[in-house]
Design a protein around this motif. Structure first.
Motif, PDB file in Angstrom:
ATOM      1  N   TYR A 184       4.817  55.533  13.599  1.00 42.59           N
ATOM      2  CA  TYR A 184       6.368  54.576  12.809  1.00 42.59           C
ATOM      3  C   TYR A 184       6.986  56.085  11.942  1.00 42.59           C
ATOM      4  N   ARG A 185       6.268  56.437  11.140  1.00 38.74           N
ATOM      5  CA  ARG A 185       6.808  56.514   9.770  1.00 38.74           C
ATOM      6  C   ARG A 185       6.995  58.203  10.021  1.00 38.74           C
ATOM      7  N   MET A 186       6.584  59.059  11.183  1.00 36.32           N
ATOM      8  CA  MET A 186       7.159  59.888  11.385  1.00 36.32           C
ATOM      9  C   MET A 186       8.420  60.057  12.842  1.00 36.32           C
ATOM     10  N   ARG A 187       8.515  58.795  13.016  1.00 39.54           N
ATOM     11  CA  ARG A 187       9.407  58.791  14.055  1.00 39.54           C
ATOM     12  C   ARG A 187      10.795  57.812  13.129  1.00 39.54           C
ATOM     13  N   ARG A 188      10.799  56.881  12.169  1.00 41.02           N
ATOM     14  CA  ARG A 188      11.599  56.387  11.033  1.00 41.02           C
ATOM     15  C   ARG A 188      11.924  58.448  10.554  1.00 41.02           C
ATOM     16  N   ALA A 189      11.353  59.254  10.069  1.00 41.09           N
ATOM     17  CA  ALA A 189      11.505  59.817   9.536  1.00 41.09           C
ATOM     18  C   ALA A 189      12.941  60.440  10.202  1.00 41.09           C
ATOM     19  N   ASP A 190      12.042  61.370  10.937  1.00 33.73           N
ATOM     20  CA  ASP A 190      13.417  61.508  12.473  1.00 33.73           C
ATOM     21  C   ASP A 190      14.216  61.278  12.361  1.00 33.73           C
ATOM     22  N   ARG A 191      14.244  59.552  12.813  1.00 29.82           N
ATOM     23  CA  ARG A 191      15.538  59.097  12.846  1.00 29.82           C
ATOM     24  C   ARG A 191      16.577  58.824  11.581  1.00 29.82           C
TER      25      ARG A 191
END
Length: 725
Positions: A184-191
């Motif tokens: 989730y953190r990796m996806r949030r950073a990309d977003r």
């Protein structure tokens, strides 16, 4: 999870802390009960010293558990307390499970074994502790002690096994939560990166050119089309319902209204309402403002938002001609009143001839359900983290029941059968089976919760009077332990507050039965706290599983890039967001009034090149000079480092008679040209406002001010450069 000290706080650490907390609560509770019994079991100073030694060892271990530092040292302390309890008993061989039996201190090292060990190591450690206890019982009590030790060790082995099963499930849930959160953190950073680029591109390529076009060619069809497109992108980035916080959505609705709307807010709650409630407030407010724009006869309205714990109130007011509330139109009835009632809220419309109109929207959170922890959320979170809670509850209760019933069977040769207790145990196990089956299908309904609370109380009421008072409170009272099993199953579906209410009937029955049967008051807590301690231990473990479930659910929530884009736009534009939305609405034909689009275009550009709260005072001064009619030209290739000094300079220029201010800045250099040159009186003000290493050249035609990083470094005092050698 958040970071502390630059490190990521993992769920594994959080879960281990929760496990230690649960064990610490049990240890401290049992120590308090034992301390209350010391006066009745000590007759000499040496016995008192031994009792205080036990209290000290267990208290230290409990305190270390509560602070999250439990380890092998605490296991050793509790083992020492167990050995000391045998010395304290002396020549007496206490009955199994009695208040003065060493079993009181056997549960403590067993629970600490759950904390400090995993896998096969736990089984070996548990077997060693049990064997050690049985040997000590046999040495101090002979054959009777051996029998009592076997009964007690069997009883608590089931308890420890059930506790370990719970802890293992919780540790597994935490591992899944850690993995899910990492993704989730990796996806949030990309977003966030994507939203940052998208918002910056929108400001640079669309919004600023559109505002400049509005200022120069407001009546062109292309300009109006661009204004409409930019406005829709601002207030409705995903093309659907507005996103973001409720207050932001209401402000966007107000900005898109054709009359001037002032929004005020008092927000004392951080808990967001459900999405359907937000949508109802936004839709009802939009309809109320549309009605005010069409029928009030005035050009302004007010929207006030008040959020408190469990309550949201929105009031839409105007000072227009008003109307008869008994003749409310279809729009207000359908789009306001019925829309709010559909989500459990309410809408009141107050008006009168030439008295203005007030539309009051109210929604109250179902506080009782939220406080008690009922509803589907606790169950859904548990299912998210461990799978089928009914199956896990059945395994835990099976481990506990095996220990209880095996111990009860070992009591039969010496104490005889207990038909009432056996019948009560059968009723309890049947109830547990039905509850686990219902729990596998979904949250337990209210009738099931009532049954889980009342059936154990009825069991105890029927079985406890048949137990001799001399054995009341010992292992012969195993029916009290079995009676807690239905409540432990219910704990997977409800919060701790409901669990407390469910324990009350059994506590009342146990207390009144024990007192009427002649049980000594000092021994009553030993019997009365059995069910609460078991229930709260399980509830604390389940709470950790729910926390892990919430993290897993968060990681699986659908991406909403439009929300991130809208949030980033709000961050970039700040207080200019509403003014820009209003200017675009006017040009798009959705509002009335002046646009001042040229100034807003420069303000938006300032937000792009001077972002964040750090440069907010500087942007404010830029905007203030433009509002005075000063021609401000800025070329910002990097945020100026001496922004405080530049802000003070612009504040002084407010009071000067200037026509043009040109600012060029990079990260290493700033130059300001003021045309015409300032008067001699203003020169002293400028000199006083600036600090070294600003250099100023005053002239009649222009005043030139310059800051250079290299000059600042050269003028900074540095004693080390003058040190000898």
């Amino acid at each position: 999870m958040g970071g502390r000290g630059g490190q990521v706080f993992s769920f594994g650490e959080s879960v281990e802390h929760s496990i230690r907390l649960a064990v610490g609560v049990v240890l401290v509770t049992k120590t308090v009960v034992f301390t209350g019994q010391i006066p009745g079991m000590t007759e000499s100073r040496s016995e008192l010293a031994l009792a205080l030694c036990i209290v000290t060892c267990v208290t230290i271990a409990g305190a270390r558990c509560l602070t999250g530092r439990a380890g092998l040292l605490d296991l050793g302390l509790c083992a020492s307390a167990l050995v000391t309890s045998f010395t304290l008993a002396g020549d007496i061989t206490p009955l199994p499970g009695a208040a003065n039996s060493p079993i009181t201190h056997l549960v403590e090292p067993m629970l600490l074994a759950v904390v400090v060990s995993q896998g096969r190591r736990f089984g070996l450690l548990l077997a060693s502790i049990s064997l050690f206890f049985v040997v000590l019982r046999a040495q101090t009590g002979g054959t009777d002690g051996l029998i009592y030790g076997l009964q007690e060790a069997t009883f608590l082995t089931g308890v420890a096994a059930a506790a370990y099963l719970l802890v293992s499930r919780m540790r597994g849930a935490s591992a899944r939560a850690d993995a899910a959160l990492l993704t989730y953190r990796m996806r949030r950073a990309d977003r966030r990166d994507l939203a940052e680029n998208e918002a910056t591109t929108f400001l640079h390529d669309d919004l600023v050119p559109t505002l400049l076009a509005v200022s120069m060619l407001p009546d062109a069809a292309e300009t109006r089309a661009a204004s409409t497109a930019s406005l829709n992108r601002l207030i409705n980035p995903d093309g659907g319902s507005a996103t973001g916080a409720l207050l932001d959505q209401l402000r966007a609705v107000a900005a898109a209204t054709t009359i001037r709307v002032t929004v005020t807010a008092r927000d004392r709650s951080r808990r967001p309402p459900p999405p359907e409630v937000e949508a109802a407030f936004v839709g009802a407010t939009r309809e109320a403002l549309r009605n005010a724009a069409r029928h009030s006869g005035v050009e302004s309205a007010r929207v006030s938002v008040a959020r408190r714990l469990g309550r949201i109130e929105v009031a839409i007011e105007d000072d227009g001609v008003g109307f008869d509330p008994s003749r409310t139109g279809v729009g207000l009835r359908t789009s306001v009143v019925q829309r709010m009632r559909a989500v459990g809220g309410d809408a009141m419309i107050g008006s009168g001839r030439r008295a203005g109109t007030t539309v009051s929207l109210t929604w109250r959170d179902p506080i009782l359900r939220r406080l008690l922890g009922t509803g589907s959320e606790p169950y859904d979170l548990v299912r998210q983290s461990i799978g089928d809670p009914g199956r896990v509850a059945a395994l835990v209760c099976g481990a506990l029941a095996s220990g209880y019933l095996t111990s009860a069977a070992l009591l039969v040769p010496s104490n005889g059968p207990q038909p009432r207790s056996a019948a009560a145990a059968i009723a309890a196990l049947l109830t547990v089976a039905m509850l686990c089956r219902a729990l596998s299908r979904g949250p337990l309904s209210r009738p099931w919760l009532v049954a889980a609370a009342l059936i154990p109380a009825a069991m105890v009421f029927a079985a406890l009077p048949a137990i001799p008072v001399a054995r009341l409170g010992g292992l012969d009272s195993w029916v009290v332990e079995v009676g807690s099993l239905p409540i432990l199953v219910a704990a997977w579906s409800v919060g701790i507050r409901v669990l407390c209410l469910m324990l009350v009937p059994s506590a009342v029955v146990i207390g009144t039965t024990a007192v009427s049967g002649g049980l000594a008051p000092a021994d009553l807590p030993h019997l009365l706290l059995v069910q609460p301690v078991n229930a709260f231990f399980v509830a604390l473990i389940i709470r950790g599983c729910r926390t892990a479930g919430r993290a897993i659910a968060l990681s699986q929530s659908p991406d909403r890039p439009a929300s991130d884009f809208a949030r980033r736009l709000h961050d970039l534009l700040g207080h200019n967001y509403l003014a820009i939305s209003a200017a675009l609405a006017v040009n798009a034909g959705r509002g009335e009034g002046s646009t001042d689009a040229g100034r807003l275009a420069h303000a938006a550009r300032d937000c792009l090149y001077l972002p964040g709260d750090r440069f907010a005072p500087l942007r404010t001064e830029f905007d203030a000079l433009r509002q005075r009619g000063v021609q401000l030209e800025s070329i910002v290739r990097g945020p100026p480092e001496p922004h405080d000094g530049l802000t003070r300079l612009l504040q002084v220029l407010h009071r000067c008679d200037v026509a043009v201010v040109r600012i060029a800045s990079t990260r290493a250099q700033v130059s300001v040209v003021v045309v015409p040159g300032v008067s001699p009186t203003d020169r002293s003000r400028i000199t006083a406002a600036l600090e070294l290493p600003w250099t100023v050249v005053f002239d009649t035609d222009a005043t030139v001010l310059r800051w250079d990083r290299q000059e600042q470094i050269a003028t900074q005092p540095d004693d080390r450069r003058h040190a000898p050698g």
